[in-house]
Motif scaffolding. Structure first.
Motif, PDB file in Angstrom:
ATOM      1  N   UNK A 178     -38.188  27.952  33.182  1.00 17.70           N
ATOM      2  CA  UNK A 178     -38.032  26.633  32.759  1.00 17.70           C
ATOM      3  C   UNK A 178     -37.480  25.629  31.496  1.00 17.70           C
ATOM      4  N   UNK A 179     -37.477  26.733  31.054  1.00 17.09           N
ATOM      5  CA  UNK A 179     -36.395  26.737  29.552  1.00 17.09           C
ATOM      6  C   UNK A 179     -34.483  26.077  30.184  1.00 17.09           C
ATOM      7  N   UNK A 180     -34.378  26.944  31.433  1.00 18.59           N
ATOM      8  CA  UNK A 180     -33.271  26.548  31.579  1.00 18.59           C
ATOM      9  C   UNK A 180     -33.150  25.079  32.610  1.00 18.59           C
ATOM     10  N   UNK A 181     -33.713  25.009  33.329  1.00 19.63           N
ATOM     11  CA  UNK A 181     -34.123  23.976  33.492  1.00 19.63           C
ATOM     12  C   UNK A 181     -33.731  22.672  32.820  1.00 19.63           C
ATOM     13  N   UNK A 182     -34.800  22.805  31.909  1.00 18.10           N
ATOM     14  CA  UNK A 182     -34.618  21.909  31.005  1.00 18.10           C
ATOM     15  C   UNK A 182     -33.758  21.735  30.368  1.00 18.10           C
ATOM     16  N   UNK A 183     -32.464  22.481  30.358  1.00 20.67           N
ATOM     17  CA  UNK A 183     -31.003  22.222  29.738  1.00 20.67           C
ATOM     18  C   UNK A 183     -30.851  21.762  28.345  1.00 20.67           C
ATOM     19  N   UNK A 184     -31.692  22.870  27.171  1.00 17.77           N
ATOM     20  CA  UNK A 184     -31.898  21.975  25.943  1.00 17.77           C
ATOM     21  C   UNK A 184     -32.670  20.375  25.932  1.00 17.77           C
ATOM     22  N   UNK A 185     -32.960  19.610  26.642  1.00 19.17           N
ATOM     23  CA  UNK A 185     -32.897  18.604  26.569  1.00 19.17           C
ATOM     24  C   UNK A 185     -32.862  17.807  27.340  1.00 19.17           C
ATOM     25  N   UNK A 186     -31.010  18.183  27.327  1.00 20.39           N
ATOM     26  CA  UNK A 186     -30.456  16.848  26.753  1.00 20.39           C
ATOM     27  C   UNK A 186     -30.098  16.281  28.510  1.00 20.39           C
ATOM     28  N   UNK A 187     -29.207  17.158  29.103  1.00 21.41           N
ATOM     29  CA  UNK A 187     -29.453  16.719  31.186  1.00 21.41           C
ATOM     30  C   UNK A 187     -30.574  17.663  31.249  1.00 21.41           C
ATOM     31  N   UNK A 188     -32.132  16.836  31.939  1.00 19.65           N
ATOM     32  CA  UNK A 188     -32.955  18.670  32.474  1.00 19.65           C
ATOM     33  C   UNK A 188     -31.978  17.977  34.018  1.00 19.65           C
ATOM     34  N   UNK A 189     -32.439  19.518  34.463  1.00 18.50           N
ATOM     35  CA  UNK A 189     -32.068  19.598  36.074  1.00 18.50           C
ATOM     36  C   UNK A 189     -33.268  19.378  36.684  1.00 18.50           C
ATOM     37  N   UNK A 190     -33.064  18.019  37.302  1.00 21.88           N
ATOM     38  CA  UNK A 190     -34.409  17.458  37.824  1.00 21.88           C
ATOM     39  C   UNK A 190     -34.331  18.826  39.577  1.00 21.88           C
ATOM     40  N   UNK A 191     -35.801  19.906  39.296  1.00 21.37           N
ATOM     41  CA  UNK A 191     -35.578  20.600  40.611  1.00 21.37           C
ATOM     42  C   UNK A 191     -36.646  21.145  40.108  1.00 21.37           C
ATOM     43  N   UNK A 192     -36.983  21.058  42.013  1.00 22.22           N
ATOM     44  CA  UNK A 192     -38.698  21.625  41.415  1.00 22.22           C
ATOM     45  C   UNK A 192     -38.757  23.212  41.929  1.00 22.22           C
ATOM     46  N   UNK A 193     -39.487  23.807  41.529  1.00 20.72           N
ATOM     47  CA  UNK A 193     -40.183  24.728  41.357  1.00 20.72           C
ATOM     48  C   UNK A 193     -41.514  25.044  42.052  1.00 20.72           C
ATOM     49  N   UNK A 194     -41.362  26.898  42.403  1.00 24.82           N
ATOM     50  CA  UNK A 194     -43.054  26.891  42.987  1.00 24.82           C
ATOM     51  C   UNK A 194     -44.154  26.890  42.093  1.00 24.82           C
ATOM     52  N   UNK A 195     -44.657  26.073  42.430  1.00 24.93           N
ATOM     53  CA  UNK A 195     -46.040  26.390  41.307  1.00 24.93           C
ATOM     54  C   UNK A 195     -46.365  27.586  41.111  1.00 24.93           C
ATOM     55  N   UNK A 196     -46.770  27.539  39.540  1.00 27.03           N
ATOM     56  CA  UNK A 196     -47.413  28.573  39.081  1.00 27.03           C
ATOM     57  C   UNK A 196     -49.473  27.945  38.847  1.00 27.03           C
ATOM     58  N   UNK A 197     -49.615  29.044  38.970  1.00 26.20           N
ATOM     59  CA  UNK A 197     -51.438  28.797  38.854  1.00 26.20           C
ATOM     60  C   UNK A 197     -51.877  30.078  37.256  1.00 26.20           C
ATOM     61  N   UNK A 198     -52.793  29.323  36.830  1.00 24.14           N
ATOM     62  CA  UNK A 198     -53.218  29.340  35.756  1.00 24.14           C
ATOM     63  C   UNK A 198     -53.615  30.770  35.318  1.00 24.14           C
TER      64      UNK A 198
END
Length: 236
Positions: A178-198
């Motif tokens: 998720x940190x990688x996909x956030x891409x430092x919050x500058x240009x986050x990649x809008x990519x769907x990931x498999x749902x994670x359960x609690x």
């Protein structure tokens, strides 16, 4: 093993049919679970580049090593939606072309659908290219009503990110993904990931009971234990 030429380079892909547990764990103690869509591409200098997919793992109570008695004392550290489709990765060739690959083919219908997503979705393309530049493997599931296995997804087809693997085969955990996909919050990649359960759902016996009753649009769960063993639990 299937051998072919893609983008002018020799390619070998390994897979199995009707394999038993002894084929993956023979008596000599070796481990052949990586032979599930494992791909090698011959480079111009004659050496080979390895392209990992996701190693073989089994359903709970399907075979030795995955029986309840084998895993009952193991702590669950990850629980994800078992997306219902076709596994996809991407391979970069020496001419710079990036090709989508299903488990065993660059030319299957599933690989062609995934290639179209890569060619038309700038977030997917940028992210995949980024992972390849760092010798990471992004592993996706191609899902949709045009690739229907069990579940009826609404879109014709799309890619859901399942895992990211390092060159040495280690998996990047979900929070780091998720940190990688956030891409430092500058240009986050809008990519769907498999749902994670609690964490509240991370109980083996609760999951085995839930699989008997669950009527939601879910095929099941992928469990990751603390020792990194993975397992599947499918709903009835």
């Amino acid at each position: 093993v299937a051998e072919r030429f893609i983008e002018g380079q020799k390619v070998e892909i390994y897979d199995y049919r009707l394999a038993s547990i002894s084929d993956f764990f023979p008596e000599d103690g070796s481990n052949w679970t990586e032979l599930r869509g494992l791909c090698f591409v011959e480079k111009p200098d004659g050496t080979w580049k390895r392209n990992l997919l996701m190693q073989k793992f089994f359903n709970i109570n399907q075979t030795k090593g995955w029986m309840e008695a084998d895993v009952k004392d193991k702590k669950i550290v990850g629980l994800a939606d078992k997306c219902d489709g076709s596994i996809i990765s991407f391979v970069k060739f020496s001419n710079g072309v990036v090709r989508a690959k299903s488990k065993t083919s660059f030319d299957s219908d599933q690989a062609k659908m995934a290639q179209e997503v890569y060619d038309t979705n700038e977030d997917i393309k940028t992210f995949v290219n980024w992972t390849l530049s760092f010798q990471l493997t992004a592993i996706f599931e191609l899902v949709g009503f045009e690739n229907c296995i069990v579940l009826n997804y609404k879109e014709p087809y799309k890619l859901i990110l399942l895992q990211i693997r390092k060159k040495d085969g280690e998996y990047i955990n979900h929070s780091d993904t998720i940190d990688i996909l956030n891409n430092d919050g500058i240009n986050p990649w809008n990519i769907e990931t498999a749902e994670q359960f609690p964490v509240s759902m991370m109980n083996l016996y609760d999951l085995l009971a839930r699989k008997e009753l669950d009527q939601s649009e879910i095929e099941g769960w992928v469990v990751t234990f603390e020792d990194r063993q993975m397992a599947k639990i499918k709903t009835n």
